[in-house]
Write a protein that holds these residues in place. Sequence first.
Motif, mmCIF file in Angstrom:
data_model
loop_
_atom_site.group_PDB
_atom_site.id
_atom_site.type_symbol
_atom_site.label_atom_id
_atom_site.label_comp_id
_atom_site.label_asym_id
_atom_site.label_seq_id
_atom_site.Cartn_x
_atom_site.Cartn_y
_atom_site.Cartn_z
ATOM 1 N N VAL A 96 0.843 -1.194 0.000
ATOM 2 C CA VAL A 96 0.000 0.000 0.000
ATOM 3 C C VAL A 96 0.880 1.246 0.000
ATOM 4 C CG1 VAL A 96 -1.796 1.271 1.203
ATOM 5 C CG2 VAL A 96 -1.883 -1.212 1.137
ATOM 6 N N GLY A 97 1.993 1.174 0.730
ATOM 7 C CA GLY A 97 2.947 2.277 0.711
ATOM 8 C C GLY A 97 3.449 2.547 -0.694
ATOM 9 N N LEU A 98 3.739 1.465 -1.422
ATOM 10 C CA LEU A 98 4.168 1.611 -2.812
ATOM 11 C C LEU A 98 3.051 2.216 -3.649
ATOM 12 C CD1 LEU A 98 5.958 -1.807 -3.183
ATOM 13 C CD2 LEU A 98 6.970 0.337 -3.903
ATOM 14 N N PHE A 99 1.845 1.677 -3.447
ATOM 15 C CA PHE A 99 0.692 2.112 -4.227
ATOM 16 C C PHE A 99 0.418 3.607 -4.019
ATOM 17 C CE2 PHE A 99 -4.044 2.418 -4.638
ATOM 18 C CZ PHE A 99 -4.092 2.232 -6.008
ATOM 19 N N THR A 100 0.510 4.040 -2.775
ATOM 20 C CA THR A 100 0.199 5.444 -2.501
ATOM 21 C C THR A 100 1.397 6.353 -2.778
ATOM 22 O OG1 THR A 100 0.725 5.035 -0.194
ATOM 23 C CG2 THR A 100 -1.594 5.009 -0.781
#
Lengths: 312, 284
Positions: free
Chosen positions: B232-236
């Motif tokens: 999710v960190g990557l996604f955001t």
Amino acid sequence: MGVKFASKDKAIKAKSKSGQKGEKSFGWKLLIPVLAFFGFFNIVPTLWMLGLSFNDYKLISSNAPHYVGLSNYQSFLADQQVAHAVNRTFVFLAFAIIFQTTLGILIGVLFWRNDKLRGRRLALTLLFTPMVVTPVASALFWKLILDPNFGVGNYFLQIFGIAKIDVLTSQSLAFPTLLVVDTWMWTPFMALMTLAALGSVPKAELEAASIDRLPLFTVIKTVVWPHAKFILMLGILLRSIDAFKTMDLSLIMTDGGPGDKTELIALSLYRYAFKSFNLGYSSAISVFLLFIAISLTSIYLYVLNLKSRKEA
Amino acid sequence: MADDFMKPRRKSGPIKLSTVGAWLVSLIFFLPIAWIIGSALKPKQYVLNFPPKWIFVPTLSNITEAISYGNTAKYFLDSVIYSFTAVALAILISFLAAYSFSRFKPAGTDFLMFLLLSSRFVPAAALVIPFFQLYNLVHLQDSFLGLILFYTMFSIPFSVWILKGFIDGVSTKFDETGFVYGASRLHVMFKLILPQLRPGLVAAFVFNIIFVWNEFLFNFQLGGIHSYGIPVGLFTSITKDGHLDWSFVASIGTIYVLPLAITIFAFQKYLLVGLTFGTVRGEV
């Protein structure tokens, strides 16, 4: 386990204080934690999903969920968009499997013949890394590489005299690009399975074939294939299962677009659930996907059984 | 693996074409990742250069900046907490089940094994809806407990499959000998059988952790601002401060991918059994 062991086992069991009945219930007790987890985190959600699929339930409407029978399934069957997404997913799967299996076998054979390759472990690490990278990361990496303005991919195209192009928003190129990225991610897996399949061929048989100077084609047909086919099949099946699940990749790289050119079924489902909040309808699609997953698992275990029977 | 039949006879001499070919293939597959690592090390002003800037003085400032930015460190820490807790718990209870399946073979063993495996083969998008609702109902959304419990279930099928395979490989004579000497079942399980399952335990541990690290959809939907992990960190990361900062994306990607590559190097021989959910074993 021969008869001898079985009788010994019985004698031991008779000796133990609890006896056979206690033993059996102990076997069940060991299963309790896993069964509890499986019940709460799998059976319950699955039944819930099944129930939802018979209800009209939209999170954005104020109506309480109510039973509508098979109506969600009927609209599912009549939904052209979903039908297209399912078709597209199967096309994606077919191409992905063909490319990845062909390339994977070639690369697998290359490394098999090079088992004394200098730095083999490092080379294999470099080769295998793409398949353990989460699709979210791969998708981002490729977005950077394929960027229409400054991406290094376009730089290489320019060298060959091709004008800058935004492949991810191109009507004709978005889907093939997704396939290329998927192939980059998963060819190493098929190479790994090829290596394992070739490794399952008994060395003695290969040596015998080599001493007899059998022609290469005969060796492959009569010595390699009968052993290697099982693991290769398992690889293809695992890839099919995974390709069918593809979602993160198209969500991030193209968001299904342009239009619906890269809209795969798992992504459609996600959209129905979390963009239009139509939970009843998306549950009906989920049930359909669940059915496919169970069918593929059955085939997988069937091949696995064939393999272990052959080995026994 | 050591068979010579299709190989050229001579081993010495000039470098073989196939050696070059094998290395070339590996490098080609790693190239996109290498490009990302390179982009992370590039001074910020060069990252959007076109044609790309090939020669530059590498800098770690993007990476240190990314680590200290916002929630980055927390995403990584959260992922580590989930994966280690959930996988340890999953392996412990999977061992009990696998021992039971292997030794007691209770009725329905095959069916249960089938169900476990198929639960791992269902597209995440299909199951995330009921989970989302159930978690709302029992107030487990955006909680560590909720995610740890989910990831425990997530890690169980693979753990049971791999451990059962390895226990099947340990002769029942060990159990019998133990009983003859008056050992209890639990003693036999944990003191005699468990130590022999080392490769299975290592594979289950390493690969389940990778799978949990990599899991995106459930973390995204069941988690929240307090409990997002790496994917999710990557996604955001693409929407950092409302604009696209590729140095930042590449840096987070690099911090994510390097430990993974090192893990693959260190545990390469477990890769096969890991990626086939414990169903296929062999040498690569």
